[in-house]
Scaffold this active site. Structure first.
Site, PDB file in Angstrom:
ATOM      1  N   ASP A  53       0.876  -1.162   0.000  1.00 51.26           N
ATOM      2  CA  ASP A  53       0.000   0.000   0.000  1.00 51.26           C
ATOM      3  C   ASP A  53       0.916   1.215   0.000  1.00 51.26           C
ATOM      4  OD1 ASP A  53      -1.613   2.167   0.578  1.00 51.26           O
ATOM      5  OD2 ASP A  53      -2.766   1.147   2.122  1.00 51.26           O
ATOM      6  N   ASN A  77       1.723   4.737 -10.571  1.00 54.39           N
ATOM      7  CA  ASN A  77       0.392   4.574 -11.124  1.00 54.39           C
ATOM      8  C   ASN A  77      -0.687   4.409 -10.045  1.00 54.39           C
ATOM      9  OD1 ASN A  77      -1.600   3.635 -13.373  1.00 54.39           O
ATOM     10  ND2 ASN A  77      -1.578   1.932 -11.928  1.00 54.39           N
ATOM     11  N   TYR A 139     -10.287  15.164  -5.791  1.00 53.20           N
ATOM     12  CA  TYR A 139      -9.525  14.364  -6.747  1.00 53.20           C
ATOM     13  C   TYR A 139      -8.765  15.265  -7.709  1.00 53.20           C
ATOM     14  CZ  TYR A 139      -8.364  11.162 -10.530  1.00 53.20           C
ATOM     15  OH  TYR A 139      -7.688  10.456 -11.500  1.00 53.20           O
ATOM     16  N   GLY A 140      -9.453  16.243  -8.289  1.00 48.91           N
ATOM     17  CA  GLY A 140      -8.779  17.168  -9.189  1.00 48.91           C
ATOM     18  C   GLY A 140      -7.660  17.925  -8.485  1.00 48.91           C
ATOM     19  N   ALA A 141      -7.914  18.344  -7.251  1.00 50.21           N
ATOM     20  CA  ALA A 141      -6.900  19.075  -6.497  1.00 50.21           C
ATOM     21  C   ALA A 141      -5.678  18.203  -6.224  1.00 50.21           C
ATOM     22  CB  ALA A 141      -7.497  19.583  -5.187  1.00 50.21           C
ATOM     23  N   LYS A 143      -4.552  15.718  -8.044  1.00 52.50           N
ATOM     24  CA  LYS A 143      -3.791  15.527  -9.278  1.00 52.50           C
ATOM     25  C   LYS A 143      -3.091  16.818  -9.708  1.00 52.50           C
ATOM     26  CE  LYS A 143      -4.593  11.156 -10.139  1.00 52.50           C
ATOM     27  NZ  LYS A 143      -3.494  10.154 -10.070  1.00 52.50           N
TER      28      LYS A 143
END
Length: 235
Positions: A53, A77, A139-141, A143
């Site tokens: 993990d 990934n 999530y966007g933040a 990435k």
């Protein structure tokens, strides 16, 4: 023969990436949290699987013990949108939801890259997302933060000749990203948002990652490469 490490390498883009490097005859190590899924993928790919993990420092330290002293390419990934399946709620729940995405998509890459950095010889590739350029929420933040941090990694590793880049997919079929929640209507909308009018394939992303680890990309570093069929264009 090179040694390639792909986190989250048992399914989807990670698996396709591992397969692309295995086709070159490279020694590939894939990691993942699900021991059964990981073992099956490793056997089918002819790779080596190590349960890890990537958000857990202790498990990342154990991963180091399972790896050789020279790592040519690291592909970060592991990750995904942890908002799927998490409840809404009060501010405490909101904080927990944001921290979950930051851990999965940023902290995981920070831990693994930092641990493996002294052994790296060629390239690091991080999996970003179209959401990092225009996506809402945690999530966007996460990435977007990954893309910014990548510049720091590139600066640190560059003097040793090691590159660091982000590959940011758009909608890519045959992954576990949507966790069974993708409707036909949403899928069609994502398809029509592309300029190529085709769904992304895991091999599209794997091919870009493979290129970034090749001699042809030795002077390409600190960048975000969007692979989305034109659904999000940059200038």
């Amino acid at each position: 023969m090179r040694t390639i490490v792909v986190t989250g390498g048992a399914t989807g883009i990670g698996r396709a990436t591992a397969a692309r490097f295995r086709a070159d005859g490279d020694d590939v190590v894939i990691t993942g949290r699900r021991a059964d899924v990981l073992a099956k993928a490793a056997d089918e790919l002819g790779a080596r699987g190590v349960v890890c993990d990537a958000t857990d420092p202790a498990q990342v330290e154990h991963l180091l013990e399972e790896l050789p002293e020279r790592i040519d390419v690291l592909v970060n990934n592991a990750g995904g949108n942890t908002d799927f399946g998490r409840p809404d709620g009060d501010l405490a729940q909101l904080k927990a939801n944001w921290l979950a995405n930051l851990e999965a998509n940023l902290i995981s890459a920070v831990l693994v890259t930092t641990a493996l950095a002294p052994r790296l010889t060629t390239a690091v590739v991080h999996l970003g997302s179209i959401a990092g350029g225009r996506g809402p929420g945690s999530y966007g933040a996460s990435k977007a933060a990954l893309a910014l941090w990548n510049a720091d990694v590139a600066a640190g590793l560059g003097p040793r000749g090691v590159t660091s880049n982000v590959v940011a997919p758009g909608f890519t079929a045959d992954t576990e990203f949507f966790q069974g929640r993708l409707t036909g209507e949403r899928r069609e909308k994502l398809l029509q948002a592309t300029l190529t009018k085709r769904e992304g394939q895991v091999e599209d992303i794997a091919g870009t990652i493979h290129f970034l680890a090749s001699p042809a990309a030795r002077h390409l570093t600190g960048q975000v490469l969007h692979v989305n069929g034109g659904a999000f264009v940059t200038r």
